[in-house]
Every structure is written in C-alpha cells, then in structure tokens.
Design a protein around this motif. Sequence first.
Motif, PDB file in Angstrom:
ATOM      1  N   LYS A 279      52.604  53.137  31.200  1.00 40.28           N
ATOM      2  CA  LYS A 279      51.604  54.320  31.307  1.00 40.28           C
ATOM      3  C   LYS A 279      51.129  54.512  32.782  1.00 40.28           C
ATOM      4  O   LYS A 279      49.993  54.612  33.272  1.00 40.28           O
ATOM      5  CB  LYS A 279      50.106  54.089  30.356  1.00 40.28           C
TER       6      LYS A 279
ATOM      7  N   THR B 244      43.844  48.010  26.048  1.00 42.08           N
ATOM      8  CA  THR B 244      44.145  47.074  25.052  1.00 42.08           C
ATOM      9  C   THR B 244      43.566  45.680  25.288  1.00 42.08           C
ATOM     10  O   THR B 244      43.320  45.685  26.856  1.00 42.08           O
ATOM     11  CB  THR B 244      45.525  47.177  24.708  1.00 42.08           C
TER      12      THR B 244
ATOM     13  N   GLY C 158      40.273  54.725  29.828  1.00 45.35           N
ATOM     14  CA  GLY C 158      40.135  55.149  28.463  1.00 45.35           C
ATOM     15  C   GLY C 158      40.439  56.749  28.274  1.00 45.35           C
ATOM     16  O   GLY C 158      40.536  57.231  27.264  1.00 45.35           O
ATOM     17  N   LYS C 159      40.743  57.268  29.548  1.00 44.12           N
ATOM     18  CA  LYS C 159      41.292  58.714  29.506  1.00 44.12           C
ATOM     19  C   LYS C 159      42.741  58.865  29.458  1.00 44.12           C
ATOM     20  O   LYS C 159      43.379  59.932  29.044  1.00 44.12           O
ATOM     21  CB  LYS C 159      40.974  59.371  30.909  1.00 44.12           C
ATOM     22  N   VAL C 160      43.251  57.678  29.338  1.00 40.98           N
ATOM     23  CA  VAL C 160      44.997  57.622  28.967  1.00 40.98           C
ATOM     24  C   VAL C 160      45.067  56.961  27.610  1.00 40.98           C
ATOM     25  O   VAL C 160      44.658  55.815  27.498  1.00 40.98           O
ATOM     26  CB  VAL C 160      45.669  56.900  30.113  1.00 40.98           C
ATOM     27  N   GLY C 161      45.439  57.673  26.749  1.00 40.32           N
ATOM     28  CA  GLY C 161      45.791  57.426  25.241  1.00 40.32           C
ATOM     29  C   GLY C 161      46.356  56.171  25.087  1.00 40.32           C
ATOM     30  O   GLY C 161      47.527  55.949  25.591  1.00 40.32           O
ATOM     31  N   GLY C 162      45.875  55.039  24.398  1.00 41.60           N
ATOM     32  CA  GLY C 162      46.756  53.932  24.121  1.00 41.60           C
ATOM     33  C   GLY C 162      46.590  52.737  25.167  1.00 41.60           C
ATOM     34  O   GLY C 162      47.196  51.589  25.072  1.00 41.60           O
ATOM     35  N   LEU C 163      46.056  53.060  26.425  1.00 45.89           N
ATOM     36  CA  LEU C 163      46.109  52.236  27.697  1.00 45.89           C
ATOM     37  C   LEU C 163      45.296  50.936  27.363  1.00 45.89           C
ATOM     38  O   LEU C 163      45.512  49.969  27.942  1.00 45.89           O
ATOM     39  CB  LEU C 163      45.952  52.806  28.850  1.00 45.89           C
TER      40      LEU C 163
END
Length: 259
Positions: free
Chosen positions: A157, A195, A188-193
Amino acid sequence: MSEKNREGKRTARDRLAEEREKQRVKDRRRRGVIVGGAVVGVLALAAVIGVIAANSGDDKSDASGAVVAPQGAVGKDSLAIPVGKDSAKSTLTVWEDFRCPACKAFEDAYRTTIHELTDSGQLKVEYHLATLIDKNMGGSGSLRAANAAACAQNAGKFTPFHDVLYENQPPETDDAFADNGKLIELAGKVGGLVTPDFRKCVDGGSHDSWVKKSNQAFQDGGFQGTPTVLLNGKNVFGDQANPLTPAKLKQMVQAADKS
C-alpha cells in the motif's frame, strides 16, 4: 626457682606471645591485601570483559541491523520503491522528501497524470526517499515518514499512503511527522493498512537504516535538491527555460511508448 627467675621467664613468654600475635596480625593484613587485590583484579577484568561484550554486541547489532529494504524494492542496493508495470517503456525516477514543500507541490500537480500513466502501463515510477529537511530544519519527520512509507510498501500500500502523506504534509517548520502515532493515524486513511505488523514496523523503525542509505545515495548522486525527477535517466524537472508540465510529461511518455 627464685621469684626473679620466674618473673624473667614470664616476661620472655609474654614477649614471645606478643611477637607471635604481631606476626599473625601482619599475616592477616597481608592475606587481606592479596585477597583484596585479587577481587579488584577480578572486578577490573569483569569490567573489561563487559565493555568488550557490549562493544561486540553493538557491532553485531550494526552488522545484523544492517539495511532492511522493504519488500519489492529494486535497483542498486534495493533503494527504490517501484510503482507500475515492469513492462512499461518509460521509467520516472523521483527523489523526494516527505517534509519537502516543493515535493508536495510536484505531487499535487502531477499526481493525477502519473497515476493515469502507471495504471495504463505506459510508465513505471521508482521512488527514492531522502531526509534533507531533517538536516536543514532539524527533527526526524523525514526519516520517520520515509520509514512508515517503506512499512506501507511491505503491505502493498505504498502509493495510497505516499499520497496521504503529501496530502497531509505539515508546514516545513513543523516536525509533526516525527510522531509515529501521527503517521499511524494518517495510515488509517488507507484501508487495511493499520495492522499489528505495520504498527510494529513503524514504531520499531524497521527501515531506518535503509532510509539513511537512500539519503546517502542521494547525496552521493550530486543532485541539487528535492524533488529531483528523471525520465529515462534525463533530468526533466526544474528547468526554468523549458519547464515541465503534466501535459509535456504525458506527451514524452506516450512518444516513448510508441517508439
């Protein structure tokens, strides 16, 4: 035996006992000095060994901590993060610093065109990360943001997080990107990043050494500043007499694609 003789014998025995006691005291003192010296020697040796061990540990850490490139990095010493298809005929090499206002201006102006060209398979971009603003303005935001971007590359990403960082770039004098918490918040603005692995990578500075080596490569390359933009090895950005525009970039890439 006369009283005088008995007194003489007692005096002699007393003197002998006194001498023996003095000798025992001397012996105890001598043993104490020997033992004390041995203890000091052992402690000194332990201290030396401790220093050697500590230094050995540092060397091992430096040697192993080494340079950890993000997944998929390419080029010499794996210092470039690629975006686009390998089959693209044109390669855009971009040297950037996430705290650099001129880099943000470049991204704001060219982002849409670059995405269009990479998505269509006409252009491949190789991003190299630098930390010039940290040195010029003080702080560590360039380094921290670049490490976080490398962590995003591990998650596949990089591009969306790269764009988010520039879209939310603080003023040059504000070292907001030095805060890992802020970087994770932006991630958090990038989906799924965001973790556990990403958090660990960011907080642990997993790619700090890689970023520093990339910055050194920038300095060794003799470039004047960021952004430095090369199209197929030729510097195409910053020429005031013949300024690059998104339209010109698109034309050059399409011309190369047809040739």
